[in-house]
Design an enzyme around this catalytic site. Sequence first.
Site, short mmCIF file in Angstrom:
data_model
loop_
_atom_site.label_atom_id
_atom_site.label_comp_id
_atom_site.label_asym_id
_atom_site.label_seq_id
_atom_site.Cartn_x
_atom_site.Cartn_y
_atom_site.Cartn_z
N ASP A 50 0.85 -1.20 0.00
CA ASP A 50 0.00 0.00 0.00
C ASP A 50 0.88 1.25 0.00
O ASP A 50 0.64 2.20 -0.76
CB ASP A 50 -0.89 0.07 1.26
CG ASP A 50 -1.82 -1.12 1.43
OD1 ASP A 50 -3.03 -0.94 1.44
OD2 ASP A 50 -1.31 -2.26 1.57
N THR A 122 -6.95 -4.60 0.92
CA THR A 122 -5.71 -4.94 1.63
C THR A 122 -5.87 -6.23 2.45
O THR A 122 -4.98 -7.07 2.47
CB THR A 122 -5.28 -3.78 2.54
OG1 THR A 122 -5.15 -2.62 1.74
CG2 THR A 122 -3.93 -4.06 3.20
N1 LIG Z 1 -14.24 -0.49 8.30
C1 LIG Z 1 -13.34 -0.22 7.36
N2 LIG Z 1 -12.15 0.32 7.69
C2 LIG Z 1 -11.26 0.60 6.73
N3 LIG Z 1 -11.44 0.39 5.41
C3 LIG Z 1 -12.59 -0.15 5.05
C4 LIG Z 1 -13.60 -0.49 6.00
N4 LIG Z 1 -14.61 -1.03 5.33
C5 LIG Z 1 -14.27 -1.01 4.03
N5 LIG Z 1 -13.05 -0.49 3.85
C6 LIG Z 1 -12.36 -0.25 2.58
O1 LIG Z 1 -13.29 -0.51 1.56
C7 LIG Z 1 -12.91 -1.64 0.79
C8 LIG Z 1 -14.13 -2.48 0.52
O2 LIG Z 1 -14.54 -3.06 1.72
P1 LIG Z 1 -14.84 -4.61 1.80
O3 LIG Z 1 -13.72 -5.32 1.15
O4 LIG Z 1 -14.99 -4.89 3.25
O5 LIG Z 1 -16.12 -4.73 1.07
C9 LIG Z 1 -11.89 -2.36 1.61
O6 LIG Z 1 -11.03 -3.06 0.77
C10 LIG Z 1 -11.24 -1.22 2.34
O7 LIG Z 1 -10.36 -0.57 1.44
P2 LIG Z 1 -8.75 -0.78 1.58
O8 LIG Z 1 -8.51 -2.23 1.39
O9 LIG Z 1 -8.25 0.09 0.47
O10 LIG Z 1 -8.39 -0.28 2.94
MG LIG Z 2 -7.00 0.57 3.74
MG LIG Z 3 -6.42 0.88 0.18
#
Ligand SMILES: Nc1ncnc2c1ncn2[C@@H]1O[C@H](COP(=O)(O)O)[C@@H](O)[C@H]1OP(=O)(O)O
Ligand SMILES: [Mg+2]
Ligand SMILES: [Mg+2]
Length: 310
Positions: A50, A122
């Site tokens: 990241d 991630t």
């Molecule tokens: N509670 C959370 N805290 C931080 N990031 C979140 C959260 N919920 C969703 N995300 C971000 O949204 C994306 C989609 O959510 P999910 O995979 O749960 O459906 C995740 O990959 C994450 O992005 P990132 O991976 O860039 O941090």
């Molecule tokens: Mg993130």
């Molecule tokens: Mg991200």
Amino acid sequence: MSETVPTILRALASSVAAASKAGEIIKNVLTKGDLGIVDKGVNDLQTEADRSAQKCIVQTLRSKFPGMTIIGEEDISLTASVPSDWIVKDEPGFITSLSCPSNLHEITDKDIVAWVDPLDGTREFTEGFLDHVTVLIGLAVKGKPLCGVIHQPYYTEDGVVKGRTLWAVVGVGFGGFQLKPALNDKLIVTVTRSHSDKILEDALIKLNPDGIVRVGGAGHKAIMLIEGIAHAYIVPTKGLKRWDTCAVEAILESVGGKVTDIHGNKYVYSKETNASNDTGIIAAIDEISHKKCQSVFQEQENDAACSLKS
Ligand SMILES: Nc1ncnc2c1ncn2[C@@H]1O[C@H](COP(=O)(O)O)[C@@H](O)[C@H]1OP(=O)(O)O
Ligand SMILES: [Mg+2]
Ligand SMILES: [Mg+2]
Ligand SMILES: [Mg+2]
């Protein structure tokens, strides 16, 4: 040559090239094996992939578009130098040669806000669900997503990891994918696999869709809609940020989709805004699917208001 190409197209072309380079960087980190995982909060991971991918994208855009506002997910210092090949010079001709309306020619770098998610999905990346990983770059102008890039580094074809980059300019064109229609008269929704809670599960019971696809990543779920696997991507509460949704919104809108919060309101993507999408998301491939989801959220709110009164 570059003087005659509209700045917004150069910015999109640079974003396409930088997203692809970021994908290479992500793959190299995984191959080396030391992910350097940090939990930024609760279930909110960050890895070396990241951090490095964001450095590549931000340094690339900053080197070419000094007036652009760039908002990246990761809170990291950008003063340290990066390998020279992380600052990508390329501006692919299939983007810069697009013809666009005269109002887009007037956009300068100062008008553009770039929302950068260097690695979306991630948690899935750390758990080996590699096809859920995407790199997201959205370019907003006047508070609205105008251009979107979704790069999927681990996209596989015939068993070979090839990677691919989906892009769009709202009202101008899109590429890197073929739009596949979802089944008519059905509602299949895609939702989180790693951030579920009671509010989402209650909404799913009420919505009673024909299918539920639980996968990671906002970019990856947008791809589910484009590929005809699901009709709508729903998040009933906060969690997503503007860097998760800017590119997604631009790409879905350019193929006739609709992205709003659960009340049907648009988020604003200007530089002054708070990044948090506090009132959830309904991202749908068509108006009808969007309406079905929104009416259930409306009912849920009405029920909650009634139970408060009684
Ligand atoms: N509670 C959370 N805290 C931080 N990031 C979140 C959260 N919920 C969703 N995300 C971000 O949204 C994306 C989609 O959510 P999910 O995979 O749960 O459906 C995740 O990959 C994450 O992005 P990132 O991976 O860039 O941090
Ligand atoms: Mg993130
Ligand atoms: Mg991200
Ligand atoms: Mg994300």
